[in-house]
Design a protein around this motif. Structure first.
Motif, PDB file in Angstrom:
ATOM      1  N   UNK A  96       0.601  -1.495  -0.064  1.00 52.91           N
ATOM      2  CA  UNK A  96       0.505  -0.064  -0.039  1.00 52.91           C
ATOM      3  C   UNK A  96       1.316   1.436  -0.075  1.00 52.91           C
ATOM      4  N   UNK A  97       0.197   2.702  -1.255  1.00 58.04           N
ATOM      5  CA  UNK A  97       1.169   3.802  -0.940  1.00 58.04           C
ATOM      6  C   UNK A  97      -0.151   4.621  -0.675  1.00 58.04           C
ATOM      7  N   UNK A  98      -1.346   4.406  -0.926  1.00 52.33           N
ATOM      8  CA  UNK A  98      -2.322   5.700  -0.913  1.00 52.33           C
ATOM      9  C   UNK A  98      -3.721   4.134  -0.796  1.00 52.33           C
ATOM     10  N   UNK A  99      -4.585   4.825  -0.331  1.00 54.11           N
ATOM     11  CA  UNK A  99      -5.627   4.687  -0.046  1.00 54.11           C
ATOM     12  C   UNK A  99      -6.708   6.241   0.199  1.00 54.11           C
ATOM     13  N   UNK A 100      -7.760   5.832  -1.228  1.00 54.32           N
ATOM     14  CA  UNK A 100      -8.395   7.377  -1.308  1.00 54.32           C
ATOM     15  C   UNK A 100     -10.118   6.473  -0.891  1.00 54.32           C
ATOM     16  N   UNK A 101     -10.929   7.314  -1.150  1.00 55.62           N
ATOM     17  CA  UNK A 101     -12.423   6.957  -1.115  1.00 55.62           C
ATOM     18  C   UNK A 101     -13.305   8.091  -2.213  1.00 55.62           C
ATOM     19  N   UNK A 102     -14.022   7.789  -3.047  1.00 57.83           N
ATOM     20  CA  UNK A 102     -14.866   8.460  -3.729  1.00 57.83           C
ATOM     21  C   UNK A 102     -15.521   9.337  -3.003  1.00 57.83           C
ATOM     22  N   UNK A 103     -15.809   9.962  -3.632  1.00 49.60           N
ATOM     23  CA  UNK A 103     -16.837  11.249  -3.853  1.00 49.60           C
ATOM     24  C   UNK A 103     -18.672  10.447  -3.187  1.00 49.60           C
ATOM     25  N   UNK A 104     -18.715   9.754  -3.613  1.00 55.04           N
ATOM     26  CA  UNK A 104     -20.118   8.398  -3.014  1.00 55.04           C
ATOM     27  C   UNK A 104     -19.572   7.314  -2.087  1.00 55.04           C
ATOM     28  N   UNK A 105     -18.819   6.581  -1.786  1.00 58.86           N
ATOM     29  CA  UNK A 105     -18.810   6.160  -0.154  1.00 58.86           C
ATOM     30  C   UNK A 105     -18.418   4.748  -1.494  1.00 58.86           C
ATOM     31  N   UNK A 106     -18.858   5.022  -2.709  1.00 64.48           N
ATOM     32  CA  UNK A 106     -19.196   3.631  -2.469  1.00 64.48           C
ATOM     33  C   UNK A 106     -17.934   2.699  -3.585  1.00 64.48           C
ATOM     34  N   UNK A 107     -16.576   3.379  -3.980  1.00 63.91           N
ATOM     35  CA  UNK A 107     -15.841   2.670  -4.502  1.00 63.91           C
ATOM     36  C   UNK A 107     -14.240   3.096  -3.198  1.00 63.91           C
ATOM     37  N   UNK A 108     -12.979   2.439  -3.766  1.00 65.37           N
ATOM     38  CA  UNK A 108     -11.804   2.618  -2.784  1.00 65.37           C
ATOM     39  C   UNK A 108     -11.536   2.949  -4.224  1.00 65.37           C
ATOM     40  N   UNK A 109      -9.916   3.432  -4.246  1.00 65.99           N
ATOM     41  CA  UNK A 109      -8.695   3.291  -5.517  1.00 65.99           C
ATOM     42  C   UNK A 109      -7.175   3.669  -4.165  1.00 65.99           C
ATOM     43  N   UNK A 110      -7.136   2.183  -4.578  1.00 64.48           N
ATOM     44  CA  UNK A 110      -5.189   1.699  -3.956  1.00 64.48           C
ATOM     45  C   UNK A 110      -4.534   2.084  -4.828  1.00 64.48           C
ATOM     46  N   UNK A 111      -2.912   3.126  -4.389  1.00 62.35           N
ATOM     47  CA  UNK A 111      -2.073   2.793  -5.214  1.00 62.35           C
ATOM     48  C   UNK A 111      -1.737   1.787  -4.178  1.00 62.35           C
ATOM     49  N   UNK A 112      -0.644   1.146  -5.237  1.00 65.35           N
ATOM     50  CA  UNK A 112       0.037   0.085  -4.869  1.00 65.35           C
ATOM     51  C   UNK A 112       1.982   0.130  -5.292  1.00 65.35           C
ATOM     52  N   UNK A 113       2.612  -0.486  -4.254  1.00 62.01           N
ATOM     53  CA  UNK A 113       3.604  -0.482  -5.176  1.00 62.01           C
ATOM     54  C   UNK A 113       3.818  -2.488  -5.598  1.00 62.01           C
ATOM     55  N   UNK A 114       3.370  -2.894  -7.026  1.00 62.49           N
ATOM     56  CA  UNK A 114       3.440  -4.270  -6.764  1.00 62.49           C
ATOM     57  C   UNK A 114       4.100  -4.786  -7.311  1.00 62.49           C
ATOM     58  N   UNK A 115       4.017  -5.842  -6.908  1.00 57.70           N
ATOM     59  CA  UNK A 115       5.009  -7.036  -6.874  1.00 57.70           C
ATOM     60  C   UNK A 115       5.260  -8.334  -8.518  1.00 57.70           C
ATOM     61  N   UNK A 116       4.948  -8.445  -8.631  1.00 57.63           N
ATOM     62  CA  UNK A 116       5.260  -9.573 -10.225  1.00 57.63           C
ATOM     63  C   UNK A 116       3.358  -9.238 -10.682  1.00 57.63           C
ATOM     64  N   UNK A 117       3.326 -10.606 -10.860  1.00 66.20           N
ATOM     65  CA  UNK A 117       1.563 -10.027 -11.386  1.00 66.20           C
ATOM     66  C   UNK A 117       0.431  -9.813 -10.704  1.00 66.20           C
ATOM     67  N   UNK A 118      -0.336  -8.384 -11.184  1.00 66.92           N
ATOM     68  CA  UNK A 118      -1.905  -8.305 -10.076  1.00 66.92           C
ATOM     69  C   UNK A 118      -2.902  -9.395 -10.643  1.00 66.92           C
TER      70      UNK A 118
END
Length: 126
Positions: free
Chosen positions: A76-98
Motif C-alpha cells: 500500500x502506498x495510499x488509499x482514497x475513497x470516492x465522493x459517493x463512498x462506494x469505491x476505493x482507490x488503492x495505490x500500490x507498489x505491485x510485485x509481480x503479476x496482479x
C-alpha cells in the motif's frame, strides 16, 4: 493496531447488499490500473493498518492478502475513497503479476471491448 475500522471512515462507506465496497488497485508510480477487488470493513482495516492489501473473496468466502500464496504482493502506498463512498482507490507498489492468470494486470488479460471513441465538442471544459 485498532481491532475495528475507524467509525469515521466506516460511516463514509456505501456498501453493497453483501457489505462490500469495490477497490480499484492502481500502480502508484505509473497509474496503471491493475485489478478490481472487494473489501468489507475488516479488509479495509487490514489494508489501512498493515501496509499490504487485503480483500474479501466472494467466491471463497474468506479474507485473502494479495501475494501470500503467489508471492505477487501489493504494498500500500495510499488509499482514497470516492465522493459517493462506494469505491476505493488503492495505490500500490505491485510485485509481480496482479492478475490470478499471471498477467501484469487483469485488464490486459481480459482485453479491450469494441467502443466508439468520443471527442469533446469545441469549447468543452475538462
Amino acid at each position: 493496531m485498532p481491532e475495528t475500522l475507524d467509525p469515521e471512515i466506516a460511516s463514509r462507506l456505501k456498501r453493497d447488499d453483501q457489505g462490500l465496497v469495490a477497490a480499484i488497485v492502481q500502480q502508484h508510480d505509473t497509474g496503471e490500473v491493475l485489478m478490481l477487488g472487494w473489501m468489507d470493513d475488516e479488509a479495509l482495516r487490514r489494508t489501512l493498518t498493515t501496509g499490504r492489501v487485503t480483500f474479501w473473496s466472494r467466491s471463497r468466502g474468506e479474507y485473502w492478502r494479495k501475494g501470500d500464496t503467489s508471492g505477487h504482493r501489493q504494498y500500500v502506498q495510499s488509499v482514497a475513497i470516492d465522493c459517493d463512498g462506494d469505491a476505493l482507490l488503492v495505490q500500490v507498489d505491485q510485485v509481480g503479476a496482479a492478475c490470478h492468470t499471471g498477467a501484469r494486470t487483469c485488464f490486459l488479460e481480459g482485453g479491450p471491448l469494441p467502443a466508439v471513441a468520443g471527442a469533446r465538442e469545441n469549447g468543452a471544459q475538462r
